[in-house]
Motif scaffolding. Sequence first.
Motif, mmCIF file in Angstrom:
data_model
loop_
_atom_site.group_PDB
_atom_site.id
_atom_site.type_symbol
_atom_site.label_atom_id
_atom_site.label_comp_id
_atom_site.label_asym_id
_atom_site.label_seq_id
_atom_site.Cartn_x
_atom_site.Cartn_y
_atom_site.Cartn_z
ATOM 1 N N GLU A 1 -58.618 15.957 43.672
ATOM 2 C CA GLU A 1 -59.085 16.323 42.365
ATOM 3 C C GLU A 1 -58.235 16.889 41.301
ATOM 4 O O GLU A 1 -56.996 17.269 41.728
ATOM 5 N N PHE A 2 -58.678 16.863 40.208
ATOM 6 C CA PHE A 2 -57.699 17.379 39.128
ATOM 7 C C PHE A 2 -58.082 18.773 38.206
ATOM 8 O O PHE A 2 -58.911 18.550 37.424
ATOM 9 N N LYS A 3 -57.474 19.662 38.647
ATOM 10 C CA LYS A 3 -57.980 20.980 37.935
ATOM 11 C C LYS A 3 -57.582 21.005 36.546
ATOM 12 O O LYS A 3 -56.477 20.677 36.192
ATOM 13 N N LEU B 1 -63.177 16.029 38.804
ATOM 14 C CA LEU B 1 -63.509 17.101 39.938
ATOM 15 C C LEU B 1 -64.769 16.484 40.381
ATOM 16 O O LEU B 1 -65.647 15.680 39.774
ATOM 17 N N TRP B 2 -65.026 17.030 41.649
ATOM 18 C CA TRP B 2 -66.271 16.954 42.418
ATOM 19 C C TRP B 2 -67.195 17.995 42.694
ATOM 20 O O TRP B 2 -66.733 19.001 43.059
ATOM 21 N N PHE C 1 -63.887 26.877 43.531
ATOM 22 C CA PHE C 1 -62.373 26.401 43.904
ATOM 23 C C PHE C 1 -62.077 27.459 44.799
ATOM 24 O O PHE C 1 -62.208 28.472 44.719
ATOM 25 N N LYS D 1 -69.559 24.483 41.334
ATOM 26 C CA LYS D 1 -68.369 24.043 41.406
ATOM 27 C C LYS D 1 -67.495 25.222 42.059
ATOM 28 O O LYS D 1 -67.617 26.321 41.306
#
Lengths: 271, 312, 297
Positions: free
Chosen positions: A269-271, B61-62, B14, B12
């Motif tokens: 993933e690419f933050k 992003l997932w 993190f 989402k």
Amino acid sequence: MMLRRIGLVAWHVFKESVRDRVLYAIGAFAMLLVTAAVVFSQLTAGQDLKIMKDFGLATIELAGVLMAVFIGVGLVAREIERRSIFSLLAKPLPRWEFVVGKYLGLVLTLTVNVLAMSLALYAALAYQHWVAPLGVRASWPAPASDPRLMIAVLMIALELALLTAVALFFSTFSSSTLISVVFTVGIFIAGLLSADLRAFNDVVDAPVLGYLVVGVGWLVPAFSAFDVKNQVVYGLPLAPGFVLHTIAYTVAYAAAAVGAAVIALRSREFK
Amino acid sequence: MATAVVTEGLTKDFRAGFWRSRPHRALDGLSLEIPTGGVFGLLGPNGAGKSTTLKILINLLWPSAGRAQVLGRPPGDVDARRRLGFLPEHPTFYDHLTAEELLTYFAGLFGYSPADRRARASRFLDLVGIGADRRRLLRHYSKGMVQRVGIAQALINDPELVILDEPMSGLDPIGRRDVRDLILKLRDEGRTVLFSSHILSDAELLCSRVAILAKGRLVASGALSDLTAAQPGSGDGWEVVAINVPPEVADRLTARVRRATCIAPGRYTFELAPEVRPETLVTDLASAGASVVSLTPVRTTLEDVFMERITR
Amino acid sequence: MTGAKPTAFGILAVVGGLALSASLLYARDHRYPPPPVTQRMLYVTSGSVVGRVMLTFDALAADVYWIRTIQHYGRDRKSRLQSGRFELLEPLLDLTTSLDPMFMTAYRFGAIFLSMAPPEGPGKPEAAVALLEKGLRATPDRWQYAHDIGFVHYWQTGDFTKAADWFERAARMPKAPSWIGPLAATTRAQGGNRVGARQMLQELLTSPEAYIRQAAERGLLQLQALDAIDFLQAAVDEYFRRHGQYPANWSDLVRAGLIPALPLDPSRVPFVYDATTHHVKLGPGSPLAPLPQGFQR
């Protein structure tokens, strides 16, 4: 269509390397060393042709290894770090095509560089041939501008293609350039010793450790398998089957490494 | 198709650092519908989850939970990607390329012919005002120029849906006006524009519909006019500032107006509801001997809506 | 479509690629083994050149060459090469000790294995002595080097005078063990004897290098075999004294009660009794052969 996209990505890797001045420094370094070989070989009578061939090939190999490692570990990592990958991945470019394109682009770059340096080496060898008296020429085991040197160059190119694949793999999942370089170099050294690792059981009698070491010897990319410098320099025969097997080996292993890189990028993933 | 983007319960999380077990929830149950055509603003302060939302739509992003659909397809679908354009926040491209080369590269990824690629590159570079500098290396571009190139690359494929993450950031006032004009032009061409911004006043000028996020949650969404009209308390109307108002006149007028504020002795601000015509008040003040300093129409701003919803 | 999970195709590519490449490498090395000539070329044989090239990494280079020495020894030991066995041992040891002149194990390794007669070694006792003398030039006080030169003469060349000279020199060096002086004396007086040989081998058993320890153990077993042969020969002679004729085979001796059972050497290979010459020998195929000569009791 897919080939065109991959080709575009690859072409842009090549373009970047051409415009990147660091590459010129490495190229200049290589040219300098080849010149040094010419000077150096004047000091050792009789063996000068062999020394020049050995030294020239080793220089080409070393310059190629430096390029493969340092550019390779940045191939994907730099795009991620600079975030230029965001706009790229919003385009209809599947991630696997991106990875393969980057790989082929660096392979193209390295091939062009290796060929350029080989031409310089041939020029230097031709000069040697020109200044050598006839008697000395007769004593050489192989001609000065021996076309078979290109087989050694081909082997070097294959070795670099394999090393690039390994560097690319680290580039896709490690964000630290330092770690990537350390691991790539580590695997490279292990690969250079892989023949010894595989022969471990012949030399040492250790049951469990032996099989572990031999296993590592088979898994690690066999960078020692590309060394035909001795055969070529001494003018010994090299079977075409040997070369074909080596090419097939490189393709198979590089495919595995690039495949692993694709898997790594697809799960990022690419933050 | 009537809806460009749909999200359902988009969440989402993190992981905040390697050791901390509790994740940071950047987006919490976001459900949105963005209709085709028109300009949609995704608004909120920094850290509200705007960029996170857009990145999920682009498949950078997932989601941890929930779903999203872009142009009727899941995020990252190749067909959908053909029909949309994306400008990331703080974009960077390739320093060693010129703007023209960058655009032809990206155009090539869509499969256009070489001639078509060049034509598109020219057209969109002109559109964003980079035409003259197209052959200079991106390394030498200012931030504003890079932003413009970013918009151009987002449009290179004539997308139905244009997603812009903070398109005004880094631009000077002229640049911002140009971008605003461009967004309106895109709307007029029938495209759907989705952009995120933390500058609410920009959104007011451009958007037909907005969604406001704060700390990952949706605090308001809908048509702009509906939101501002529904705001209780303040509303549209008029504001009259007058001086030399005798106190008894002020008291008499206070009953007729929504609010009267005494700023200084004799100086009052009267707020009128929109139905009440200000001319009557002005005449009354004048005949009472006061002087009208200013007469200003008042509109509820998005900021009012935002501040009210945030503190709720 | 990007997802978090790797596709089956991806995993197949990785695993399949690794397996395929390993089998290709194996096939290549089998079908096209590198010619033995090229395998055994040492490009540089001069320690000083290597030392200069390696800049400050001399000791590391010495280690690398040491590893190659051991590998070379191990590989040739297991191989069935007829000619050229251990041919790189001398230059490799020379390189190792030039790069690290204090590398004691390398010198001692050379002492034992360079001097061994084929097929166990290259059979170059003079090279072993030269190597050890080089060691003494680097560190003149190492009693082990002087002792080892004596050892080479004691075991391989059979020159017991020189052996005694060197033992005496060793005995005069600092930290020399107390048994070397008497060893020198008995060597000078009687030549080779098993007591002295045992002492030297016991000392070698303490070496850190496995191959040296193995050689010392083998030497001790050889001495045991010599002792056993003496005992068996005495039994044969005793039989002759008692019965007026020599025994025909081992069973005769067993029946006469002179030996308990069919005799096996320390490696469990039966001894052979030659009825015509009446001599006892090691059985054919015994790993202890050839037994060292010149060791009287």
